[in-house]
Design an enzyme around this catalytic site. Structure first.
Site, PDB file in Angstrom:
ATOM      1  N   LYS A   2      -2.681   8.911   4.391  1.00 28.12           N
ATOM      2  CA  LYS A   2      -2.354   7.372   4.502  1.00 28.12           C
ATOM      3  C   LYS A   2      -0.968   7.032   3.803  1.00 28.12           C
ATOM      4  O   LYS A   2      -0.292   6.460   4.621  1.00 28.12           O
ATOM      5  CB  LYS A   2      -3.459   6.654   3.787  1.00 28.12           C
ATOM      6  CG  LYS A   2      -3.366   5.193   3.759  1.00 28.12           C
ATOM      7  CD  LYS A   2      -4.559   4.424   3.318  1.00 28.12           C
ATOM      8  CE  LYS A   2      -5.098   4.451   1.910  1.00 28.12           C
ATOM      9  NZ  LYS A   2      -4.392   3.531   1.142  1.00 28.12           N
TER      10      LYS A   2
ATOM     11  N   GLY B  13      -2.679  -2.272  -0.121  1.00 22.40           N
ATOM     12  CA  GLY B  13      -1.329  -2.381  -1.132  1.00 22.40           C
ATOM     13  C   GLY B  13      -0.254  -1.741  -0.616  1.00 22.40           C
ATOM     14  O   GLY B  13       0.902  -2.510  -1.121  1.00 22.40           O
TER      15      GLY B  13
ATOM     16  N   ARG C   3      -4.818  -8.812  -6.038  1.00 26.21           N
ATOM     17  CA  ARG C   3      -3.998  -7.862  -6.812  1.00 26.21           C
ATOM     18  C   ARG C   3      -2.657  -8.122  -7.201  1.00 26.21           C
ATOM     19  O   ARG C   3      -2.066  -8.831  -6.598  1.00 26.21           O
ATOM     20  CB  ARG C   3      -4.228  -6.539  -5.694  1.00 26.21           C
ATOM     21  CG  ARG C   3      -5.526  -6.265  -5.501  1.00 26.21           C
ATOM     22  CD  ARG C   3      -5.416  -4.928  -4.431  1.00 26.21           C
ATOM     23  NE  ARG C   3      -4.921  -3.946  -4.810  1.00 26.21           N
ATOM     24  CZ  ARG C   3      -4.818  -2.720  -4.140  1.00 26.21           C
ATOM     25  NH1 ARG C   3      -4.928  -2.495  -2.914  1.00 26.21           N
ATOM     26  NH2 ARG C   3      -4.198  -1.621  -4.916  1.00 26.21           N
TER      27      ARG C   3
ATOM     28  N   ASP D  60      -7.051   7.964  -6.799  1.00 28.39           N
ATOM     29  CA  ASP D  60      -7.838   7.527  -5.545  1.00 28.39           C
ATOM     30  C   ASP D  60      -9.111   8.288  -5.614  1.00 28.39           C
ATOM     31  O   ASP D  60     -10.060   8.145  -4.911  1.00 28.39           O
ATOM     32  CB  ASP D  60      -7.060   7.501  -4.237  1.00 28.39           C
ATOM     33  CG  ASP D  60      -5.813   6.556  -4.263  1.00 28.39           C
ATOM     34  OD1 ASP D  60      -5.966   5.509  -5.041  1.00 28.39           O
ATOM     35  OD2 ASP D  60      -5.077   6.544  -3.620  1.00 28.39           O
TER      36      ASP D  60
ATOM     37  N   ARG E  59     -13.064   3.537  -0.354  1.00 28.46           N
ATOM     38  CA  ARG E  59     -13.569   4.780  -1.085  1.00 28.46           C
ATOM     39  C   ARG E  59     -14.755   4.329  -1.969  1.00 28.46           C
ATOM     40  O   ARG E  59     -15.512   5.602  -2.138  1.00 28.46           O
ATOM     41  CB  ARG E  59     -12.256   5.021  -2.099  1.00 28.46           C
ATOM     42  CG  ARG E  59     -10.976   5.357  -1.311  1.00 28.46           C
ATOM     43  CD  ARG E  59      -9.863   6.013  -2.117  1.00 28.46           C
ATOM     44  NE  ARG E  59      -8.688   5.817  -1.773  1.00 28.46           N
ATOM     45  CZ  ARG E  59      -8.086   6.474  -0.497  1.00 28.46           C
ATOM     46  NH1 ARG E  59      -8.899   7.325   0.075  1.00 28.46           N
ATOM     47  NH2 ARG E  59      -6.890   6.226  -0.080  1.00 28.46           N
TER      48      ARG E  59
END
Ligand code: S3P
Length: 430
Positions: A21, A95, A123, A316, A389
């Site tokens: 990604k 993000g 965020r 992550d 996730r």
């Protein structure tokens, strides 16, 4: 869309995971800033990277693809090829899109408004907008340009020296991209190493960029040249399969051409320390990034304590590591990971809430979490919290839980790992 999971007898086979990604975003962006065509192979066609392509297209960048194999050509015409968009740019859930785009937009002489979905609009963006304002961009938004939607008027930037309070590749990358079009030199000092894909790719596209310890600097006004980029498999996606194979008896899974950049491979180090049976072989390079094949076989896992400089190298992967901790002997403790609170969801809270539904003993810490392993998991109904996730980590928990598990609103998986469910099915032995 709900995802139903039942435990298999084992997972076995050879597979690939979709393109990385972080690298896919950067390939599209640098391709747009470069002169000439950039041919990308294995571009991640997940929602996040498609949002980046759409934002660039709205500024007049022309693309061919992406096709179903992830082939995407960016027809770059240099920074002057980017024009004022007529409409609001939408970064969706991403993000990386909003923060890196802000870095690019800061150096462009026009007005833009950029926003995202409900999660992204919560965020923190000040970490990017504050230094970009110091370089000369004018940025407006709620909470003093902390929350999207953000309006921005870019233009002549002046390079500067910035010491980052958090190790964030998104902030570092935004400043380097702004620095590329600024007068003079732009210097970024990180508190700990974060992923260095931007630095590697800038160099690969012909820019001169320097690094010494935790400091990286770039001179403005450099011209990028379009290149051929093959995107490695995403280690953050591979992590779900690696943990699943490590936990399920009789499993033996090989994942081909996974990115193993040392700023991203913390998961390999921790799984090894937990006793996982990992084999890493066929190491080579793809477009300036190291890749390898990873074979994982089942073994007994034990809990470990992690923190410090390791955290940005696996930030992550913490939700899926927590799942591994639930099956391991002893305790898994994660510290120094308060950044988890400002990801797609507050991942300390969402991991704790969802794992408890399986009967796992888990507690939130101010800067991480503690999982007591070894208790059997019971299938349950989980919420994804709109976080890809979390959805995938809980799906993997479902593979080792008694009975059936349902992940509600699992469509968000497509943000980073389209095909997750079908790859899992292809590895199942029932
Ligand atoms: C990313 C950097 C990390 C990571 C995110 C992708 C990137 O965020 O969590 O999924 O592509 O640069 P931070 O840099 O904000 O820590």
């Amino acid at each position: 869309m709900n995802l139903e999971i039942t435990p298999p007898r084992a997972l076995r086979g050879i597979t690939r995971v979709p393109g990385d990604k972080s690298i896919s975003h950067r390939a599209a962006m640098l391709g747009a800033l470069a002169k000439g065509d950039t041919h990308i192979e294995n571009f991640l066609t997940g929602a996040d990277c498609l949002a980046t392509v759409k934002c660039l297209a709205e500024m007049g960048v022309s693309f061919t693809g992406p096709d179903e194999k992830g082939r995407l050509t960016v027809h770059g015409r240099g920074p002057a090829g980017l024009k004022e968009p007529e409409n609001v740019l939408d970064a969706g859930n991403s993000g990386t899109t909003i923060r890196l785009m802000l870095g690019i937009l800061a150096g462009l002489p026009f007005f833009t408004v950029i926003t995202g979905d409900a999660s992204l609009r919560r965020r923190p963006m000040k970490r990017v907008t504050a230094p970009l304002s110091l370089m000369g961009a004018r940025i407006w938004g709620r909470q003093e340009a902390n929350l999207a939607p953000l309006a921005l008027r870019g233009g002549e930037l002046q390079g500067g020296s910035f010491s980052l309070p958090v190790a964030s590749a998104q902030v570092k990358s935004a400043l380097l991209l702004a620095g590329l079009s600024a007068r003079g030199e732009t210097r970024v000092v990180e508190p700990a190493p974060s992923r260095d894909h931007t630095e590697r790719m800038l160099q690969y596209f012909g820019a001169e960029i320097h690094k010494e310890g935790l400091t990286v600097w770039i001179k403005g006004g450099q011209v990028l040249t379009g290149r051929r980029v093959t995107v490695p498999g995403d280690i953050s996606s591979a992590a779900f399969l690696m943990v699943a194979a490590a936990m399920i008896p009789g499993s033996d899974v090989t994942i081909r051409e996974v990115g193993v950049n040392p700023t991203r491979d913390g998961i390999l180090e921790v799984l090894r320390a937990m006793g996982a049976d990992l084999e890493i072989f066929n190491r080579h390079h793809l477009g300036g990034e190291p890749v390898a094949d990873i074979r994982v076989r089942h073994s007994r896992l034990k809990g470990v304590t992690i923190g410090g400089e390791l955290i940005p190298r696996l930030i992550d992967e913490i939700p899926i590591l927590a799942v591994a901790g639930a099956l391991a002997e002893g305790e898994l403790v994660v510290r120094d990971a308060a950044e988890l609170k400002v990801k797609e969801s507050n991942r300390i809270d969402t991991v704790v809430r969802e794992l408890r539904k399986f009967g796992v003993e888990v507690e939130a810490l101010a800067d991480g979490l503690r999982v007591r392993g070894g208790r059997p998991l019971t299938g349950t109904s989980c919420a994804s919290h709109g976080d890809h996730r979390i959805a995938m980590a809980m799906a993997v928990a479902g593979l080792v839980a008694r009975g059936k598990t349902v992940i509600q609103n699992a469509g968000c998986v497509d943000v980073s790992f389209p095909g997750f469910a079908s790859i899992l099915s292809s590895l199942r032995v029932d």
